[in-house]
Design an enzyme around this catalytic site. Sequence first.
Site, PDB file in Angstrom:
ATOM      1  N   ASP A  87       9.520  14.960   2.973  1.00 22.26           N
ATOM      2  CA  ASP A  87       9.524  13.497   2.850  1.00 22.26           C
ATOM      3  C   ASP A  87      10.950  12.992   2.573  1.00 22.26           C
ATOM      4  OD1 ASP A  87       8.568  10.714   1.863  1.00 22.26           O
ATOM      5  OD2 ASP A  87       6.701  11.672   2.481  1.00 22.26           O
ATOM      6  N   ASP A  88      11.084  11.934   1.835  1.00 23.39           N
ATOM      7  CA  ASP A  88      12.365  11.240   1.627  1.00 23.39           C
ATOM      8  C   ASP A  88      13.374  12.112   0.850  1.00 23.39           C
ATOM      9  OD1 ASP A  88      14.207   9.196   1.605  1.00 23.39           O
ATOM     10  OD2 ASP A  88      12.917   7.738   0.594  1.00 23.39           O
ATOM     11  N   LYS A 162       7.458  11.255  10.041  1.00 22.91           N
ATOM     12  CA  LYS A 162       6.834  10.220   9.216  1.00 22.91           C
ATOM     13  C   LYS A 162       7.848   9.090   9.101  1.00 22.91           C
ATOM     14  CE  LYS A 162       5.285   9.194   4.489  1.00 22.91           C
ATOM     15  NZ  LYS A 162       4.871   9.746   3.190  1.00 22.91           N
ATOM     16  N   ASP A 164       8.797   5.362   7.743  1.00 25.67           N
ATOM     17  CA  ASP A 164       8.464   4.398   6.691  1.00 25.67           C
ATOM     18  C   ASP A 164       8.884   2.972   7.062  1.00 25.67           C
ATOM     19  OD1 ASP A 164       7.473   3.652   4.165  1.00 25.67           O
ATOM     20  OD2 ASP A 164       8.316   5.425   3.203  1.00 25.67           O
ATOM     21  N   ARG A 220      -0.439   4.382   8.810  1.00 23.75           N
ATOM     22  CA  ARG A 220      -1.005   4.071   7.490  1.00 23.75           C
ATOM     23  C   ARG A 220      -1.696   2.718   7.541  1.00 23.75           C
ATOM     24  NH1 ARG A 220       1.747   5.794   3.097  1.00 23.75           N
ATOM     25  NH2 ARG A 220       0.650   4.100   2.075  1.00 23.75           N
ATOM     26  N   ASP A 224       0.399   2.457  -0.701  1.00 26.70           N
ATOM     27  CA  ASP A 224       0.385   3.858  -1.144  1.00 26.70           C
ATOM     28  C   ASP A 224      -0.775   4.167  -2.086  1.00 26.70           C
ATOM     29  OD1 ASP A 224       2.706   4.117   0.263  1.00 26.70           O
ATOM     30  OD2 ASP A 224       3.956   4.663  -1.456  1.00 26.70           O
TER      31      ASP A 224
END
Length: 509
Positions: A87-88, A162, A164, A220, A224
Site C-alpha cells: 500500500d502507501d 490500487k 487512491d 471501492r 474506509d
Amino acid sequence: MAPTVSKRSFAAAALLLKLTAAYLADDGTVVIPGAASYNGLNLVPQMGWDNWNAFGCSVNESLLLDTAQAMVDYGLRDLGYNYVILDDCWSIGRNASGYQVPDPVTFPNGMKYIADHLHSMGLKFGMYSSAGLFTCGKRPGSLGYETQDAEFFAANGVDYLKYDNCFNQGQSGTPKLSFDRYNVMSQALNATGRPIVYSLCNWGDDNPYDWAYTISNAGRMSGDIYDSFNRPDDRCPCTVNPCNWPGFHCSVLNILNKMAPIQSRTMSGYFNDMDMLEVGNGGQTDNEYVTHFSMWAMMSSPLLMGTDVVGLSPANLAIYSNPAVIALNQDPSAAAGSRIWRHECNDTDQYGQCEQSLWMRGLKNGDTVIALINGANSTQTMNASLSDIFLDARTAGTSKPAAQLEEMWDVYDLWANRMSNEEAAAILARNSTTAPAVITANSTSTTRYNTTAMSYADGLKANATALFGKKVGSVPAHGTWTASIPRHSTGLYRLRMAGSGGMGKRDEL
Ligand SMILES: *[C@@H]1O[C@H](CO)[C@@H](O)[C@H](O)[C@H]1NC(C)=O
Ligand SMILES: *[C@@H]1O[C@H](CO)[C@@H](O)[C@H](O)[C@H]1NC(C)=O
Ligand SMILES: *[C@@H]1O[C@H](CO)[C@@H](O)[C@H](O)[C@H]1NC(C)=O
Ligand SMILES: *[C@@H]1O[C@H](CO)[C@@H](O)[C@H](O)[C@H]1NC(C)=O
Ligand SMILES: *[C@@H]1O[C@H](CO)[C@@H](O)[C@H](O)[C@H]1NC(C)=O
Ligand SMILES: *[C@@H]1O[C@H](CO)[C@@H](O)[C@H](O)[C@H]1NC(C)=O
Ligand SMILES: *[C@@H]1O[C@H](CO)[C@@H](O)[C@H](O)[C@H]1NC(C)=O
Ligand SMILES: *[C@@H]1O[C@H](CO)[C@@H](O)[C@H](O)[C@H]1NC(C)=O
Ligand SMILES: *[C@@H]1O[C@H](CO)[C@@H](O)[C@H](O)[C@H]1NC(C)=O
Ligand SMILES: *[C@@H]1O[C@H](CO)[C@@H](O)[C@H](O)[C@H]1NC(C)=O
C-alpha cells in the site's frame, strides 16, 4: 451494463458498432468482447493481502516477503489469496526524469526484486498510488505522471494497482470528472502492454459503481472500513448509497448495508470493493468476524486480508481458510447478493443498535445461498421462507407463481465444517514433522481446499466435499428455514434442490 444482450438487439448493435469478434456462447447468449471485463482480467473477485489495515506506513521488503512465505506455508495461496499488495508510503519522490524513486532504506533492493521473489513463489505483486498530487500519506501521487508511473509499474513486474483518491485537485464532484481522471491511468496501464488489474480506491465518491466498469476491474463503494462490527461514527455519515461524503471509520454493517441498493452493479471483471478485511485485528468477536467474512464473500467483494498474516491466531486462520465460503465468493456467477428484508428490533446492543436481515444470491450451478444476520444483542430464532428467498422469481416479468416454491431444498451450513483450532494450529506451526497432509485435486478433506490443484469452478462441478459445507436439514415446498442465530452473527446456508443433487440449472426450473 449487462455483458450479454438478446439476439435481436445484438443484430442492431453489431451493425452500429461493426463488432466482428462477438460470438454465441454455448448457452446461446451473445458475448461481446470488452463488454464484460474491460481488459479480460479479474473475472472473479481478487483475493490476497494488503498491508494497510495492520501496518499503515510501517512497510518494508521483509514484511512483504515474510508475509508471502506465510501465505504459502499456511495454505492461503492455494486457497486463492494470490496478490501481495504494498500500500502507501513506498516512494520518496521523483527523479529528474519524473519517475518514482522507492525508499532506499525500506526497499533496498527495489521493487523488481520483490516482484521476482513473489512470482517465483506463485504469487502476484500489487502496488499503490493516488489519482492526485499526493497519496493519502503525502507521498508523490500520479496525477499528471500517469504515463511514467504506469511504465514504472510495468517495468517492475507489478500485476495490480490500487489507485487512491487523495489530493485530487478538485477533479471530482461529478461522475465525469472522476471518470476522466481515473481513465488516464486506465489508458496508461493499457499502453504498457502488461496485464495489470486496476482497482480504484475512490471510496464510492461520484458513484464509481455506475461508471467505472469500462475502465477498471474493481472500485471501492464506501469510505474506509475500521475494525468495528456496527458502531456508528460521525466520520462515516452515510448509511445508504449513493453518498456525497463517504468519509472513513465505516463499520462492517454500515458498508454491507450500502451494498444493498447497488448490488446489480457487480459483474465479472468489475467488483464493488467493500474494503480490506479486518479479521484478525482484534476489534470484533469471532461471530462478528464470521459475519464480516461471510458477507464480503456473499457480495463478491474482493477478499483482501488486512491483518498480520504471519502472526494469525488459529481461530482467524480458520475464518480466512473456510473453502465453502471462499467458493461462494469465487462462484463463476460473479454476482452480489440481494437484501430481501431488513428489520429494526428492540433488543439493542451497547451502541443502541438492533437490526436483522435476510440476503440471498443465486449461483451458477442453480444453488441458492442465504444469509440470516442477527444484529440483536441476544440469540434469536430467525426465519427465511422460500417465498421470501425466491422473491425475484415471484415478481419477475408478469407476476406468476415461482417454480422454486414447489421444490424441496436441502440446506447446507457453510460454517459447519469450519477447521478446528487444533488443525489450524498444526498448520500455523510450520513443522514438517507434524504438518497436515498436502491437499490434492481429489482430496476428500471437508476443511481444506487447494485451488492451485483444482479451480473453484471445477471443484464446484465435481462436488468437491470442502466446498459445500454440511447438510443440516431441508425445507419442504412452500416451507420456511428456521435457525437459531447468536448475537451479532450470521447463518450462511447453501440451498440445493433435493433429488437433483442441486445441479439443476436455474433456467430449467
Ligand atoms: C519491517 O516492517 C515490520 C512491520 O512494520 C517491522 O516489524 C519490522 O521490524 C521491519 N523490518 C525492518 C528490517 O525494518
Ligand atoms: C529515473 O528512474 C527511471 C526508472 O526507474 C530510470 O529509467 C531513469 O534513468 C531515472 N532517471 C534519472 C535521471 O535518474
Ligand atoms: C488494452 O485494451 C484493449 C481494448 O480494450 C484490450 O483488448 C487489451 O487486452 C488491453 N491490454 C492490456 C494489456 O490491458
Ligand atoms: C419494539 O417495541 C415497540 C414498543 O414497545 C413495539 O411496539 C414493537 O412491536 C417492538 N418491535 C419488535 C420487533 O419487537
Ligand atoms: C447486551 O448483552 C450483554 C451481554 O451479552 C449485556 O451485558 C448488555 O447489558 C446487553 N445490553 C446492552 C444494551 O448492552
Ligand atoms: C419463525 O418461525 C417459527 C416457526 O414457524 C415461529 O414460531 C416464529 O414465530 C417465527 N419467528 C418470527 C420472528 O417470525
Ligand atoms: C516438530 O514436531 C516434532 C514432533 O512433535 C517435535 O519433536 C519437533 O521438536 C518439532 N520441531 C520444531 C522445530 O518445533
Ligand atoms: C496444492 O497443490 C499444489 C500442486 O498442484 C502443491 O504444490 C501445493 O503444495 C498444494 N498445497 C497445499 C496447501 O496442499
Ligand atoms: C489422487 O490424485 C493423485 C494424483 O493427483 C493420485 O496419485 C492418487 O491416487 C489419487 N487418489 C485417489 C483416491 O484417487
Ligand atoms: C454431484 O452430486 C450430485 C448428487 O449430489 C450428482 O447428481 C452429480 O452428478 C454430481 N456431479 C459430479 C460431477 O459428480
